[in-house]
Design an enzyme around this catalytic site. Structure first.
Site, PDB file in Angstrom:
ATOM      1  CG  ASP A  14     -27.317   4.619 -10.898  1.00 15.11           C
ATOM      2  OD1 ASP A  14     -26.825   4.183 -11.600  1.00 15.11           O
ATOM      3  OD2 ASP A  14     -27.117   5.921 -10.892  1.00 15.11           O
ATOM      4  CG  ASP A 110     -24.221   1.724 -14.512  1.00 11.88           C
ATOM      5  OD1 ASP A 110     -25.070   1.666 -15.477  1.00 11.88           O
ATOM      6  OD2 ASP A 110     -23.572   2.408 -14.034  1.00 11.88           O
ATOM      7  CD  GLU A 111     -29.187   4.081 -15.497  1.00 10.85           C
ATOM      8  OE1 GLU A 111     -29.870   4.692 -14.968  1.00 10.85           O
ATOM      9  OE2 GLU A 111     -28.271   4.745 -16.108  1.00 10.85           O
TER      10      GLU A 111
END
Length: 415
Positions: A14, A110-111
């Site tokens: 993350d 973003d993860e």
């Protein structure tokens, strides 16, 4: 060092304060400063998308109104979103992860999850996590947190436990002490509405949810309640699925109105704009879907949703607009409205949509069946993106149909 166990080893990677961190990486003068990414500050739809940890320390949070954020932090540096920049950083991050395993499942820009069960090379998972974290920091100048666990739910939960730059291991034996005492609202998959329903049956902590009888939670929340109860007990058998990048499940758009609105003409015009944007994105991806949903957020921040599922998938702007407005008037109680949204879900490729057979087309349809059978066999062996029926060159979509708030960034990972 011993490995965690003989079971699965799943990481949830993350990125920390991703948009703000990318801006700081591109402009080192912003490092250590209170910055926030926001929409148009001159309009009320100007809300904080994300902020640096320095800004968060001063009380700035995602969805905060820009005006309120500036009152709370007068020296806040506001930056407009730069989606191409963020997508490039995301692609680079996932490229680093591919150096460790092919079992990667991106879930947002973003993860993502990675399964390194068979890729440890006899190294301890924490050692591998530290290496990944340092590579992303040194090569991209971006911080991240990593959760390590035997399943996706626990890995996602673990990655949230220490930010920024945290590495957290969460085993099933840790659940009674680390998870069960927490308020149920802090559990992934539980929002405010679900938390209120749980509170009505005296489920206030994750431990309460873990121990409630199955028939009680099923009656209150249906299948989702049973699934949440299993998660609260650390049960999650979902695989890390690389093919998920080929599966868009919904296409939607929403907008915050400049003022709390009750004017029918303005509201209908807003639905017209939303329908156009959704139709444009469906057209860019050649998708259609049978379920249309609308979201109404009133001035008190209460969300109201309503949906309708059609016999045939839809994608035309006029149809989306007409049906969305019908749902709206069935739902709206006349209260001032802050936000409206429209979504088409359960989407599929238009070529895969079921045709209404007739005496005029059933022979043509029958001729296609061997082709689809062959495609299915190839996709089962080599993956869902391995082959498609035909090549369709459509018009180039503008950036309105490709934003990082959707999962359009996943297109970068299919190359």
């Amino acid at each position: 060092m011993k490995v965690l166990s003989k079971g699965r080893i799943i990481f949830h990677v993350d990125m920390n304060s991703f948009y703000a961190s990318v801006e700081q990486a591109h402009n080192p003068e912003l490092k250590g400063k209170t910055i926030a990414i926001a929409g148009n500050p001159k309009e009320r739809r100007g809300i904080i998308v994300t902020s640096s940890y320095e800004a968060r320390a001063k009380g700035i949070y995602t969805t905060m109104n820009v005006a309120e954020a500036l009152r709370k932090c007068p020296d806040l540096i506001l930056l407009p979103p730069d989606f191409p920049k963020y997508r490039a950083a995301s692609k680079a991050m996932f490229s680093i992860l591919r150096g460790y395993t092919d079992l990667i499942e991106p879930v947002s820009i973003d993860e993502g999850y990675i399964d390194i069960t068979k890729n440890t090379d006899n190294r301890h998972p924490i050692e591998i996590a530290k290496e990944i974290q340092l590579r992303i920091l040194n090569e991209l100048d971006l911080p991240c947190s990593i959760g390590i666990a035997p399943n996706k739910f626990l890995a996602k939960t673990a990655s949230d436990m220490k930010k920024p730059m945290g590495i957290t291991v969460l085993r099933k034996r840790d659940i009674p002490t680390k998870l069960w005492p927490l308020p149920v609202i802090e559990m992934h998959g539980v929002g405010e509405s679900t938390a209120k329903k749980l509170a009505s049956i005296k489920v206030n902590t994750i431990g309460d949810l873990a121990h409630i009888e199955e028939h009680v939670i099923r009656q209150a929340l249906g299948k989702n309640g049973v699934r949440l109860r299993a998660r609260a007990n650390g049960e999650d058998n979902r695989e890390v699925d690389p093919n998920s990048i080929y599966e868009t499940k919904s296409v939607g758009n929403s907008t915050t109105l400049p003022n709390d609105e009750t004017d029918n003409e303005i509201l209908e015009k807003t639905f017209d704009t939303l329908a156009s944007k959704v139709a444009e994105r469906l057209d860019a991806k050649k998708l259609c879907g049978p379920t249309l949903s609308i979201l109404i957020r009133d001035a008190d921040w209460q969300n109201h949703t309503r949906s309708r599922t059609f016999h045939n998938p839809i994608y035309h702007k006029d149809v989306i607009y007409e049906e969305a407005v019908k749902l709206f008037y069935k739902t709206w109680d006349g209260a001032p409205i802050r936000l409206l949204g429209v979504t088409i879900s359960n989407v599929i490729d238009r070529k895969q949509s079921v045709e209404q057979l007739s005496i005029f087309n059933f022979e043509d349809f029958a001729k296609q069946e061997p082709i689809y059978d062959l495609i299915n066999k190839i996709q089962k062996k080599f993956g869902k993106g391995a082959i498609q029926k035909g090549i369709e060159i459509g018009k180039k979509s503008n950036y309105a149909s490709k934003t990082s708030f959707s999962k359009d960034f996943l297109d970068d990972l299919k190359e």
